[in-house]
Design an enzyme around this catalytic site. Structure first.
Site, PDB file in Angstrom:
ATOM      1  CG  ASP A  32      19.418  29.298 -25.989  1.00 52.94           C
ATOM      2  OD1 ASP A  32      18.011  28.788 -26.516  1.00 52.94           O
ATOM      3  OD2 ASP A  32      20.338  28.770 -26.459  1.00 52.94           O
ATOM      4  CB  ILE A  33      20.275  25.628 -22.387  1.00 53.25           C
ATOM      5  CG1 ILE A  33      19.528  25.623 -21.204  1.00 53.25           C
ATOM      6  CG2 ILE A  33      21.547  24.661 -22.036  1.00 53.25           C
ATOM      7  CD1 ILE A  33      18.930  24.428 -20.860  1.00 53.25           C
ATOM      8  CD  GLU A  57      17.029  25.138 -27.197  1.00 53.61           C
ATOM      9  OE1 GLU A  57      17.808  25.167 -27.969  1.00 53.61           O
ATOM     10  OE2 GLU A  57      15.917  24.528 -27.243  1.00 53.61           O
TER      11      GLU A  57
END
Length: 596
Positions: A460-461, A503
């Site tokens: 995950d960003i 994301e």
């Protein structure tokens, strides 16, 4: 007079056309009603002439005897749906021949040329022979192919209409009519005199048809200085001539079989294999050492090399615009080019590094109607001979079949592209969640069967919502693309990277232990940290970062759902513990890669 069997067949055919009940294939012949001993004689004559011959006693189908039938005619005339197309032609040939009292020639709806003539065999009158059923030029053949391509005749494809396609020039039809007349005369004389020797003479007339069946044989006789064969009586050594003739017939038979099976041999489900098969079988057919296949891209108006055999250079030539170079000009004009020596033309020779052995070649345009498909080039004929019009005629025969195979290959490539589009994320170019779910199940089953390790990463960003809100959705999309590229750059060829949603990304690591997965995950985290993002300096850590959760196949983690869920829980813990770090689902494992 129509035989009882034929009358019954005719009634059944008429009932079929009215739509009564099922529609079985239409019977093509009733040999049991033919004059005694005639079918074998007709079969021999047709086989050695290389043309179709039918004996009919009225409207057909059915005929009394059908020999060496053109597969296209068989497909039409066995089909209750399409047989009516043949009625004004071969269907009415018996009436026309008897009305004329002599041989009549005609061309049918399929473009095939035929000759029909009245005959009397073994005392049976009111018979007619139909001969030929052959294409005289490739334009007629192409026109028929277009009808199949347009869908008009698709229902005939199950009947294998291209297994025995026949070509012949007009003079061969005239000679066939003469041969049929002579063979019938000798057959009748043998019956009247009850003489086996005269019956053998009828068979010899059938063998003699092969002398006129191909101009290539005559040319070889003239080149070798041997005298033309007009009759067996002139031959000084009958046995040697028969052996020679049998050899010629065997060669023609092999060539005919090669042409008939050409389409089946070059058609595969894999486009690349189709391209290679076209070249290999074309080389074999024309006895060429080199061949290349160029395909036309309408969107770019360019031709590019798809496959080549026999070339020493490893670097392929660059694409060429339509009208440029030899292949581009040939495709633009639509006219084949047969060159005995390139030095005697105004064409530009190939670069020396191509190392051609001869200066002769053929460049042949492949088209389907008005549509340009590509160019087939052959060069360096075995033995150093020049290519000629005989070689071109062979390409003209198989050209439509090559076009069909290439069109099928194009459809297959498009289907592959559409399939790829359905499993690919359009923004990042990574595989999508649908593909991941299918692939994960496959890898899981393989790992359990062979006791392989398998790991999974959920990524995950960090603070992506902040990045997106501050810099706009377009900047957010660009950040997703950059991240996808950074992740993919760190992976091995067997690893599977997917965009899971928003994301989030997921990476499947086949045959990878937990410690190996940790190394790969850390390489990813470092790569993203070191990657330059347009607005990365505005992020809380002064750069874009990612958090990663890792799971691996274990006793309690043994389904696709549990593998994803375990990695997702590890990712949640990484986010909760401060982000920009790697966490593992198994709490008993020390986490040496956790980074604050």
């Amino acid at each position: 007079m129509m035989t009882p069997r034929k009358a019954q067949s005719k009634q059944s055919q008429q009932a079929t056309r009215r739509g009564g009940g099922p529609q079985p294939a239409i019977v093509q012949e009733h040999r049991e009603d033919a004059p005694v001993n005639w079918p074998a004689t007709q079969d021999a004559l047709a086989a050695e002439a290389g043309l179709s011959i039918l004996l009919v006693d009225g409207h057909q189908p059915p005929a009394l005897v059908t020999s060496h039938n053109n597969s296209i005619c068989r497909a039409f005339q066995t089909s209750p749906e399409h047989v009516s197309l043949c009625d004004p032609y071969c269907g009415d040939a018996h009436r026309r021949a008897l009305a004329a009292g002599s041989a009549v020639q005609y061309q049918c709806h399929a473009g095939l040329h035929c000759v029909a003539l009245p005959v009397e065999i073994g005392g049976t009158q009111n018979l007619a022979a139909i001969g030929g059923r052959a294409f005289q030029n490739t334009s007629d053949y192409r026109s028929l192919i277009e009808r199949f391509r347009a869908g008009e005749l698709n229902s005939l494809l199950d009947s294998n209409p291209f297994t025995n396609v026949i070509f012949a020039e007009d003079a061969r039809l005239d000679r066939l009519a003469e041969r049929i007349t002579k063979t019938v005369r000798n057959f009748n004389r043998a019956n009247n005199d009850s003489s086996n020797s005269l019956l053998a003479a009828a068979t010899s007339e059938a063998v003699g048809a092969a002398q006129d069946a191909t101009g290539a044989v005559a040319r070889r006789q003239m080149q070798s200085g041997s005298p033309p064969v007009d009759s067996f009586a002139r031959l000084p050594d009958l046995r040697l001539e028969v052996e020679r003739l049998r050899g010629e017939l065997e060669h023609r038979s092999q060539l005919a079989e090669s042409l008939q099976r050409f389409l089946a041999r070059i058609s595969t489900r894999d486009p690349a294999r189709t391209y290679d098969a076209i070249l290999n079988h074309s080389r074999e057919l024309l006895q060429a050492e080199r061949a290349s296949l160029w395909l036309f891209d309408e969107s770019s108006n360019e031709i590019s090399l798809k496959s080549a055999v026999g070339f020493a250079t490893a670097e392929p030539p660059k694409p060429a615009r339509l009208g440029e170079g030899i292949s581009g000009k040939v495709l633009e004009s639509g006219t084949p080019l047969v060159v005995a020596s390139i030095e005697q033309t105004e064409l530009t020779p190939a670069p020396p590094e191509r190392r051609y052995k001869t200066k002769s070649f053929i460049s042949y345009p492949i088209t389907m109607g008005r549509r340009k498909i590509g160019v087939l080039n052959v060069a360096d004929k075995v033995g150093g001979e020049n290519f000629d019009d005989v070689d071109l005629s062979l390409l003209e025969i198989v050209g439509p079949q090559i076009a069909i195979a290439l069109e099928r290959a194009e459809w297959q490539e498009r289907a592959t592209q559409f399939q790829l589009m359905s499993i690919t994320d359009p923004l990042t170019g990574l595989l999508n969640r649908r593909y991941l779910e299918e692939r994960l199940t496959e890898e899981l089953n393989r790992s359990q069967r062979y006791h392989y390790a398998m790991s999974c990463l959920m990524i995950d960003i960090d603070d992506f919502k902040t990045y997106n809100d501050q810099n706009g959705h377009q900047a957010g999309d660009d950040a997703l693309k950059i991240t996808a590229h950074a992740l993919k750059a760190t992976l091995r060829s067997a690893d599977v990277a997917c965009r899971y949603g928003g994301e989030e990304f997921c990476v499947l690591l086949p045959q990878t232990s937990l410690s190996e997965a940790a190394t790969i995950a850390e390489r990813m985290r470092q790569r993203v940290m070191e990657t330059d993002y347009p607005y990365g300096q505005n992020q809380p850590r002064g750069t874009v970062s990612i958090s990663i959760g890792v799971s691996t196949l274990a006793t309690q983690i043994n389904t696709a759902e549990s593998v994803i869920a375990a990695a997702d829980r590890a990712l949640y813990r990484a986010k909760h513990l401060g982000k920009n770090r790697i966490e593992f689902f198994d709490d008993s494992v020390i986490n040496p890669m956790a980074t604050k």
